[in-house]
Design an enzyme around this catalytic site. Structure first.
Site, mmCIF file in Angstrom:
data_model
loop_
_atom_site.group_PDB
_atom_site.id
_atom_site.type_symbol
_atom_site.label_atom_id
_atom_site.label_comp_id
_atom_site.label_asym_id
_atom_site.label_seq_id
_atom_site.Cartn_x
_atom_site.Cartn_y
_atom_site.Cartn_z
ATOM 1 N N ARG A 140 -8.996 -0.368 4.342
ATOM 2 C CA ARG A 140 -8.023 0.754 3.606
ATOM 3 C C ARG A 140 -6.790 0.052 3.229
ATOM 4 O O ARG A 140 -6.121 0.283 2.330
ATOM 5 C CB ARG A 140 -7.842 1.682 4.687
ATOM 6 C CG ARG A 140 -8.781 2.619 4.745
ATOM 7 C CD ARG A 140 -8.346 4.052 5.703
ATOM 8 N NE ARG A 140 -7.169 4.459 4.886
ATOM 9 C CZ ARG A 140 -6.392 5.186 5.340
ATOM 10 N NH1 ARG A 140 -6.362 5.412 6.755
ATOM 11 N NH2 ARG A 140 -5.138 5.725 4.827
ATOM 12 N N ARG A 175 -0.011 15.097 12.657
ATOM 13 C CA ARG A 175 0.769 14.597 11.506
ATOM 14 C C ARG A 175 0.839 15.853 10.671
ATOM 15 O O ARG A 175 0.437 16.042 9.597
ATOM 16 C CB ARG A 175 -0.038 13.732 10.626
ATOM 17 C CG ARG A 175 0.120 12.240 11.551
ATOM 18 C CD ARG A 175 -0.824 11.270 10.836
ATOM 19 N NE ARG A 175 -0.091 10.481 10.149
ATOM 20 C CZ ARG A 175 -0.245 9.413 9.229
ATOM 21 N NH1 ARG A 175 -1.617 8.913 9.418
ATOM 22 N NH2 ARG A 175 0.696 8.799 8.356
ATOM 23 N N CYS A 196 -4.840 7.754 9.249
ATOM 24 C CA CYS A 196 -5.162 7.284 10.347
ATOM 25 C C CYS A 196 -4.635 8.375 11.484
ATOM 26 O O CYS A 196 -3.832 9.273 11.422
ATOM 27 C CB CYS A 196 -4.048 6.240 10.582
ATOM 28 S SG CYS A 196 -4.895 4.694 9.837
ATOM 29 N N ASP A 254 4.537 0.607 12.000
ATOM 30 C CA ASP A 254 3.467 -0.028 11.487
ATOM 31 C C ASP A 254 3.159 -1.330 12.003
ATOM 32 O O ASP A 254 1.993 -2.040 11.771
ATOM 33 C CB ASP A 254 3.180 0.151 9.931
ATOM 34 C CG ASP A 254 3.224 1.425 9.461
ATOM 35 O OD1 ASP A 254 3.589 1.646 8.355
ATOM 36 O OD2 ASP A 254 3.029 2.591 10.135
ATOM 37 N N LYS A 308 0.755 -1.248 0.014
ATOM 38 C CA LYS A 308 -0.018 0.110 0.128
ATOM 39 C C LYS A 308 0.845 1.177 0.126
ATOM 40 O O LYS A 308 0.590 2.335 -0.731
ATOM 41 C CB LYS A 308 -0.800 0.023 1.256
ATOM 42 C CG LYS A 308 -1.478 1.533 1.743
ATOM 43 C CD LYS A 308 -2.404 1.501 2.847
ATOM 44 C CE LYS A 308 -1.629 1.684 3.817
ATOM 45 N NZ LYS A 308 -1.413 3.021 4.253
ATOM 46 N N ASN A 309 1.795 1.468 0.926
ATOM 47 C CA ASN A 309 2.635 2.368 1.013
ATOM 48 C C ASN A 309 3.739 2.631 -0.269
ATOM 49 O O ASN A 309 4.307 3.699 -0.082
ATOM 50 C CB ASN A 309 3.323 2.656 2.306
ATOM 51 C CG ASN A 309 2.110 2.524 3.623
ATOM 52 O OD1 ASN A 309 1.085 2.988 3.244
ATOM 53 N ND2 ASN A 309 2.684 2.313 4.901
HETATM 54 C C1 EPZ Z 1 4.154 7.017 6.248
HETATM 55 O O1 EPZ Z 1 3.239 8.124 6.692
HETATM 56 C C2 EPZ Z 1 3.243 5.872 5.986
HETATM 57 N N1 EPZ Z 1 2.001 6.079 5.205
HETATM 58 C C3 EPZ Z 1 2.933 5.379 7.400
HETATM 59 O O2 EPZ Z 1 1.941 4.267 7.446
HETATM 60 C C4 EPZ Z 1 4.067 4.992 8.139
HETATM 61 O O3 EPZ Z 1 3.572 4.627 9.729
HETATM 62 C C5 EPZ Z 1 5.158 6.270 8.167
HETATM 63 O O4 EPZ Z 1 5.222 6.696 6.937
HETATM 64 C C6 EPZ Z 1 6.425 5.824 9.101
HETATM 65 O O5 EPZ Z 1 7.321 6.851 9.239
HETATM 66 C C7 EPZ Z 1 2.363 6.269 3.816
HETATM 67 O O6 EPZ Z 1 3.365 5.913 3.418
HETATM 68 C C8 EPZ Z 1 0.927 6.291 3.047
HETATM 69 P P1 EPZ Z 1 6.383 10.385 8.451
HETATM 70 P P2 EPZ Z 1 4.065 9.514 6.842
HETATM 71 O O7 EPZ Z 1 6.201 11.689 7.631
HETATM 72 O O8 EPZ Z 1 4.802 9.854 5.619
HETATM 73 C C9 EPZ Z 1 6.431 13.673 11.516
HETATM 74 C C10 EPZ Z 1 0.249 2.755 7.576
HETATM 75 O O9 EPZ Z 1 -0.273 2.282 8.634
HETATM 76 N N2 EPZ Z 1 6.361 14.468 10.428
HETATM 77 O O10 EPZ Z 1 7.570 9.466 7.878
HETATM 78 O O11 EPZ Z 1 2.841 10.405 7.342
HETATM 79 C C11 EPZ Z 1 5.500 12.754 11.626
HETATM 80 O O12 EPZ Z 1 4.418 13.515 12.611
HETATM 81 C C12 EPZ Z 1 0.617 4.328 7.754
HETATM 82 O O13 EPZ Z 1 0.470 2.030 6.587
HETATM 83 C C13 EPZ Z 1 6.557 15.917 10.592
HETATM 84 O O14 EPZ Z 1 6.873 16.241 11.876
HETATM 85 O O15 EPZ Z 1 5.067 9.353 8.163
HETATM 86 C C14 EPZ Z 1 5.848 11.696 12.420
HETATM 87 O O16 EPZ Z 1 6.034 11.801 13.997
HETATM 88 C C15 EPZ Z 1 0.505 4.962 9.085
HETATM 89 N N3 EPZ Z 1 6.398 16.805 9.469
HETATM 90 C C16 EPZ Z 1 7.117 11.548 11.809
HETATM 91 O O17 EPZ Z 1 7.504 12.759 11.144
HETATM 92 C C17 EPZ Z 1 6.174 16.256 8.399
HETATM 93 O O18 EPZ Z 1 6.107 17.368 7.579
HETATM 94 C C18 EPZ Z 1 7.301 10.365 10.633
HETATM 95 O O19 EPZ Z 1 6.282 10.590 9.699
HETATM 96 C C19 EPZ Z 1 6.037 15.098 8.107
HETATM 97 C C20 EPZ Z 1 6.185 14.038 9.114
#
Ligand code: EPZ
Length: 417
Positions: free
Chosen positions: A397, A121, A116, A305, A22-23
């Site tokens: 999803r 986020r 989610c 995840d 998915k990701n």
């Molecule tokens: C991706 O989400 C995945 N989703 C998530 O999978 C996964 O848990 C996550 O990466 C792992 O890091 C998809 O790929 C669609 P991040 P993403 O940006 O990109 C902070 C699932 O269950 N952050 O790596 O949203 C954020 O708050 C889902 O399949 C900022 O501060 O995650 C978090 O604490 C859930 N500012 C950390 O970084 C930003 O601009 C990592 O988030 C972006 C993120």
């Protein structure tokens, strides 16, 4: 609103093929917009988020065809049309259209992304990356817009790794004049898959999977064919269910090293693990011991995840397991629902202490998010009696036919929409 009904107590036996990731497929579908080309994707999972993304592409005048797990996107006629907010606000990955639109049209506008509820986020890192490449960002309560008549290469540095922000930066950088260097990039395998797809489109990219990625623009190709990588979290979910229930299960079409932190934990819990070229076989007598401390980290650390499903597999394990969730501040909400089954869990901020109990008892519970919902399924399969899970289209999803897969392995589980 779907309902899962399961009766625990059965061991799981057999072999299952794991879905496409998915990701990985969600950013790849956004990337299909970056140039006008005909993209044929194989191993595309049938998921609500994928359908939603295909609708967004159609709103942008792309021609989309779906044939089972094959999807064709013709983005040659694409135009920067408005996209209904209800399509964008359903999932987090819609924010990736900002980078893809800006690369293709020199401008883009997305609704605030959904996804989610895992705590805050923000998208600040996404916006900083686009600004570094020359984008002018305008944010309102409901939308984020980027204008960049001429994207120019630059040095994007992420102070903390972000999967989505790294992906957005990659998409925009493909259209930038000159070289872009991304440091502090996230290293998740899904980013490597996006790099490989963009290369197939004609992009010059190196370094995905490390913390430094270089993009030197793109020589577009008319036709692109690509097969999406396996879903490492779907594979981890099945393995955690097999570990908790006991049995002998082989997951096929996986990349074992993408799963190694999870299989290492399951091995330490007393499971047998055998890895092949694209298979992982797990054997378990269902009597597990605690893996000790599990701390989620950016890849190659233990994946956030997989935290909920491994936590579910620890509910009856001997000893105390400490889960430290370092990625998302709100990713322990499934513990409240697991306690309704009799789990012994103490939560303090981002840490959950799980003490193994001899018995779990089926109950009525509610999925709070995608992976937390999967954790309820894993726990319900090891509980006595019936567990009913109310699922507001969250689990479906991210998992393709999870009920069919588990039934094929011997689980007593049904899902009705
Ligand atoms: C991706 O989400 C995945 N989703 C998530 O999978 C996964 O848990 C996550 O990466 C792992 O890091 C998809 O790929 C669609 P991040 P993403 O940006 O990109 C902070 C699932 O269950 N952050 O790596 O949203 C954020 O708050 C889902 O399949 C900022 O501060 O995650 C978090 O604490 C859930 N500012 C950390 O970084 C930003 O601009 C990592 O988030 C972006 C993120």
């Amino acid at each position: 609103m779907g309902i899962w009904k399961l009766h625990g107590g059965d061991r799981l036996y057999g072999e299952v093929t794991i879905q496409g990731a998915k990701n990985a497929v969600l950013p790849i579908l956004s990337a299909a917009l970056v140039t006008g080309c005909v993209t044929t994707l194989e191993n595309v999972p049938r998921l609500r988020d994928v359908e939603n993304t295909l609708r967004i592409l159609e709103c942008l005048d792309c021609r989309v065809e779906r044939d089972g797990n094959r999807v064709t996107v013709d983005s040659r006629p694409a135009r920067l049309n408005p996209v209904p907010p209800e399509l964008m606000t359903r999932m987090r990955s819609s924010v990736l259209f900002l980078g893809a639109m800006t690369a293709r049209f020199g401008a883009g506008c997305v609704s605030m992304p959904g996804g989610c509820m895992l705590g805050p986020r923000p998208v600040d890192l996404h916006l900083r990356a686009l600004e570094t490449l020359g984008g002018e960002i305008t944010v309102t309560d409901e939308t984020i817009a980027c204008r960049a008549p001429r994207l120019r290469g630059g040095h994007i540095h992420f102070p903390t790794p972000s999967v989505g922000a790294t992906e957005n930066a990659l998409l925009a950088a493909c259209a930038a004049a000159g070289e872009t260097v991304i440091t502090g990039a996230a290293r998740e395998p899904e980013i490597g898959d996006l790099q490989n797809f963009l290369r197939a489109m004609g992009a010059e990219i190196t370094g995905a999977g490390t913390d430094t990625v270089r993009i030197r623009g793109m020589t577009p190709r008319e036709e692109v064919t690509y097969s999406v990588m396996p879903d490492r979290i779907a594979g981890a979910t099945i393995l955690c269910a097999a570990a908790a229930c006991g049995g002998d299960v082989t997951v096929r079409q996986v990349v074992p090293e993408h799963l190694d932190t999870v299989t290492d934990a399951l091995f330490s819990m007393g499971c047998g693990i055998q890895t092949g070229r694209n298979t992982v076989r797990l054997t378990s007598d269902g009597c597990l011991r605690s893996p000790g401390v599990i701390e989620t980290r950016p890849y190659p650390g233990f994946p956030t995840d997989a935290q909920p499903v491994l936590l579910a597999a620890c509910l009856k394990a001997e000893g105390v397991t400490e889960f430290r969730e370092t990625i998302f501040s709100g990713r322990l909400r499934h513990t409240r629902e697991l306690m309704k089954l009799g789990a012994d869990i103490r939560v303090d901020d981002r840490t959950a202490l799980v003490t193994g109990v001899p018995v779990l008892t089926g109950a009525a519970v509610t999925a709070m998010d995608l992976r937390g919902g999967a954790a309820l399924i894993v726990a319900g399969l090891t509980a006595e009696g019936e567990t009913e899970i109310v699922d507001r289209d969250l689990i479906t999803r991210g998992y393709e036919h999870l009920d069919r897969i588990l039934r094929a392995l011997g689980a007593d589980i049904t899902y009705s929409d």
